[in-house]
Design an enzyme around this catalytic site. Structure first.
Site, short mmCIF file in Angstrom:
data_model
loop_
_atom_site.label_atom_id
_atom_site.label_comp_id
_atom_site.label_asym_id
_atom_site.label_seq_id
_atom_site.Cartn_x
_atom_site.Cartn_y
_atom_site.Cartn_z
N GLY A 52 29.06 69.24 50.89
CA GLY A 52 28.20 69.46 51.88
C GLY A 52 27.83 70.96 51.64
O GLY A 52 28.33 71.85 50.87
N GLU A 134 34.67 72.65 65.40
CA GLU A 134 34.54 72.89 66.70
C GLU A 134 34.27 71.59 67.48
O GLU A 134 33.89 70.80 66.81
CB GLU A 134 33.75 74.02 67.42
CG GLU A 134 34.20 75.54 67.17
CD GLU A 134 33.36 76.35 67.66
OE1 GLU A 134 33.50 76.89 68.90
OE2 GLU A 134 32.18 77.01 67.13
N GLU A 247 45.24 84.59 74.09
CA GLU A 247 44.00 84.77 75.36
C GLU A 247 44.62 83.46 76.51
O GLU A 247 45.46 83.16 76.46
CB GLU A 247 42.94 84.02 74.58
CG GLU A 247 42.62 82.51 74.37
CD GLU A 247 41.38 82.15 73.64
OE1 GLU A 247 41.01 81.04 73.78
OE2 GLU A 247 40.96 83.06 72.73
N HIS A 290 36.04 79.20 74.16
CA HIS A 290 36.91 78.09 73.76
C HIS A 290 37.35 77.35 74.52
O HIS A 290 37.43 77.36 75.43
CB HIS A 290 38.25 78.83 73.18
CG HIS A 290 38.01 79.62 72.03
ND1 HIS A 290 38.94 80.95 71.85
CD2 HIS A 290 37.10 79.79 70.92
CE1 HIS A 290 38.70 81.46 70.82
NE2 HIS A 290 37.67 80.88 70.32
#
Length: 703
Positions: A52, A134, A247, A290
């Protein structure tokens, strides 16, 4: 009583039939695979999705840097790589493993294929699996974690992570910007990619390199967490200092703090540890970029995480640019550090400023009609309340009522089937509905004992068990059928001496990645408009372009006057946080994450979103590039100037570009002839934003 499991749907074409994987011994657990994280020049790496475009570009760069890439996999192809012609391509992971004997695999496939690719790697028993994608559906990852916990061969990094990199061993499995890294003796583990890049760049500028940098990733459940990384750093002779970048969301930071406290108590000469926590300023109920950046029931805020880590002995910072100075002090002499080549440091430059008082810049199965090319790279939590009541009533014969007046907070409970992020599995969460209660929520595993435990914990001794069984059965089925993040209800007893169980305020929270990445649950996604969710039209428009945009503060409060445009969720959160802290004491009007793959067009659309907010007096562009290219961002800014008429509107723009192609990006801005303030350091850029915003407010008052 064991509740029936309803398995989440999956695409046969991408995930295939259930596969077998190693279960060598019950004495060996997943946590025993953490030694697989110690990568270096010895690590033999393959790529899945090898031919890819993204994998090819990454392989060329990583190999030139020193990574020992030995080949890869592309389904249906066999031979040699069209660009790296000395490297073989195999049609299956199994054939690649049999021939190449890899130590690690980097998975470079789209989100709808990623879970299947991870599963293949587990089946082939590759020691280290790095998943960078993601938007992998949460329930797909829960299935992967159930596999991982039953074996002792494979360790996962990610998903939704920049990967893992050893500057000392010149081994990169991920997409980290190589110029920021340098060989040294500091270990870094971070949820955020962009914040980790800022961190290592700060270390490199201070003459301190890195031994191993691990991307925990920003998903709800992570293959490798802070404690896993800390255990590696503790035993690693090449690591002399440690940095944690956390976080909001989950409890990984608290678990790290517990580990640090024990480490300090039991180690005569502990390695110094510094930390940061992003997401102090968030909008409740929103995902801050996120997938896992939201505080669930019973979870601490970022401020509380900061305090807990500090009290455990970590030295805390407010911005990643501070790590270099802090670690230099903690580490003492740098004589033992391999001396990296310092990154070039620039001060501000200002192009073509005008002379005015402020700067005037011149559920279901895969849908056959779903088009994967139209996927939106946006992830959000959606809330359904009316729909939840209807599901409980019509599908499971569970009656809900309005909040009963007779139910006082002292005898009401919140019961939810949700995710235990630490154990990487679903759980029942039970907590007192009284907001003044100091009792911590209780997390109960979903197994044959959960009904009895919940029945006892509620203290509703007169309630018949079958009634509770029916309710839990409904929650569990909805959770799996619709791939929910949480299915929540309130329960209470009547106060009239009866034993009826009141069930009210049902709510489903679902992660839309299953729809956006894989086309599942179209009807549920479409019904979003009937929920109580109230979203600003600009926020909805941002979703269409893959931008995460959240307005902050009171919409009538003019002090929220700095529009922020940032790539990367962690960096976007920290930008908002750092602006609010001394010496700046300013308020960002918004959180805006362009995403890790921002383009010039995305930047232009982001500017358009910011300018819809009349409070915005100055725009702050804060970019640290990994996949995002600095020159691409710069051209997007110029595109916005031309097409949106920023010059005529007189809105100052302050830009900070670091990372990949930063020099070219800064050159594009410098030579543009437009009025743009550009900076290398965050504090200087933030101070200029505050100055320009005040100047513009004063001019508007004078006019």
């Amino acid at each position: 009583m064991l509740l029936r499991q309803v398995h989440c749907p999956r695409k046969p074409s991408s995930l295939g039939a259930t596969r077998r994987f190693s279960t060598t011994s019950p004495l060996f657990l997943y946590r025993d695979t953490i030694q697989n994280l110690k990568i270096g020049s010895h690590t033999r790496v393959i790529f899945q999705g090898f031919t890819g475009k993204q994998a090819t570009a990454n392989a060329v760069e990583s190999r030139a840097w020193g990574t020992n890439i030995v080949g890869g996999v592309t389904p249906g192809r066999e031979g040699v790589h069209p660009v790296l012609q000395d490297l073989p391509v195999y049609p299956t992971v199994r054939s690649a493993v049999d021939n190449l004997k890899p130590d690690a695999t980097g998975i470079y496939v789209a989100a709808h294929q990623a879970a299947g690719a991870i599963e293949e790697a587990i089946e082939a028993e590759i020691p280290l699996i790095v998943a960078v994608a993601e938007h992998i559906p949460l329930h797909d990852m829960l299935r992967i974690h159930s596999m991982l916990k039953s074996q002792s061969k494979c360790r996962l990094v990610g998903a939704n992570a920049p990967g893992i990199i050893s500057p000392l061993g010149h081994c990169r499995i991920g997409f980290q910007p190589l110029p920021a890294f340098s060989p040294g003796h500091i270990g870094v583990v971070a949820k955020s990619g962009t914040l980790s890049y800022e961190t290592v760049a700060s270390l490199t500028r201070a003459g301190l390199g890195q031994s191993l940098c691990i991307g925990m990733g920003g998903d709800v459940v992570a293959g490798t967490d802070f404690v896993d990384a800390l255990r590696v750093f503790e035993r690693d002779e090449d690591t002399h200092g440690i940095i944690i970048v956390g976080e909001v969301g989950g409890m990984a930071e608290e678990e790290a703090a517990e580990w640090i406290s024990s480490y300090h108590q039991n180690t005569p000469n502990p390695k110094p540890i510094a930390a940061l926590v992003a997401g102090k300023i968030i909008k409740p109920g929103y995902v801050m970029g996120h997938a896992g950046a939201w505080a669930g029931r019973g979870e601490n805020s970022a401020d509380e995480k900061y305090r807990i880590l500090r009290d455990a002995g970590a030295v805390m910072v407010d911005h990643p640019s501070q790590f270099g100075r802090v670690m230099e002090k903690l580490m003492g002499s740098k004589e033992s550090q391999p001396q990296p080549k310092p990154m070039k440091s620039r001060r501000q430059y200002h192009t073509n400023a005008l002379s005015s008082g402020f700067l005037r810049p011149s559920a279901g199965t895969a849908l056959p009609h779903f088009d994967q090319s139209q996927r939106q790279e946006r992830r959000a939590l959606h809330y359904q309340e009316r729909q939840a009541s209807a599901m409980l009533e019509s599908e499971y014969n569970v009656s809900t009522v309005r909040p009963p007046a007779s139910a006082s907070p002292r005898n009401a409970w919140i019961l939810s089937l949700t995710i235990d992020r630490s154990k990487r599995e679903p759980c029942f969460l039970l907590m007192d509905a009284n907001p003044e209660s100091t009792e911590p929520p209780r997390r109960i595993p979903v197994d044959r004992n959960s009904t009895g435990i919940i029945h006892t914990a509620l203290g509703f001794s007169d309630v018949e068990l079958p009634e509770l069984v029916q309710l839990l059965f409904a929650l569990e089925n909805i959770f799996y059928k619709y791939e929910a993040v949480a299915v929540e209800i309130h329960v209470a007893l009547t106060n009239d001496g009866g034993t009826r169980l009141w069930i009210y305020d049902p709510r489903i929270t679902f992660d839309d990645a299953a729809f956006r990445s894989c086309g599942r649950h179209e009807a549920l996604h479409a019904s979003r408009k009937v929920s109580r969710e109230v979203i600003d039209p600009a926020e909805l428009d941002a979703e269409k372009d893959g931008i995460v945009y959240v307005k902050l503060g009171d919409q009538d409060d003019p002090s929220y006057n700095i529009g922020t445009l940032v790539n990367g969720a962690g960096l976007a959160m920290n930008t908002v946080d750092a602006l609010a802290l001394p010496p700046h004491n300013a308020n960002a009007a918004n959180f805006l994450d362009t995403g890790g793959k921002a383009t010039s067009e995305t930047v232009k659309k982001s500017f358009a979103l910011l300018l819809r907010d009349k409070r915005v007096k100055v725009v702050f562009v804060n970019i640290f590039g990994g996949l995002t290219l600095g020159d691409m961002i710069a051209r997007g800014i110029l595109l916005a100037f031309g097409e949106l008429g920023l010059e005529e509107r007189g809105i100052p723009v302050v830009v900070r570009i670091r990372g990949t192609n930063e020099e070219e990006g800064q050159r594009v801005l410098r030579e543009s002839g437009l009025g743009i303030w550009a900076f290398d350091g965050f504090d200087e850029a933030a101070a200029k934003c505050v100055e320009l915003a005040k100047a513009r407010e004063e001019e508007e008052r004078d006019n």
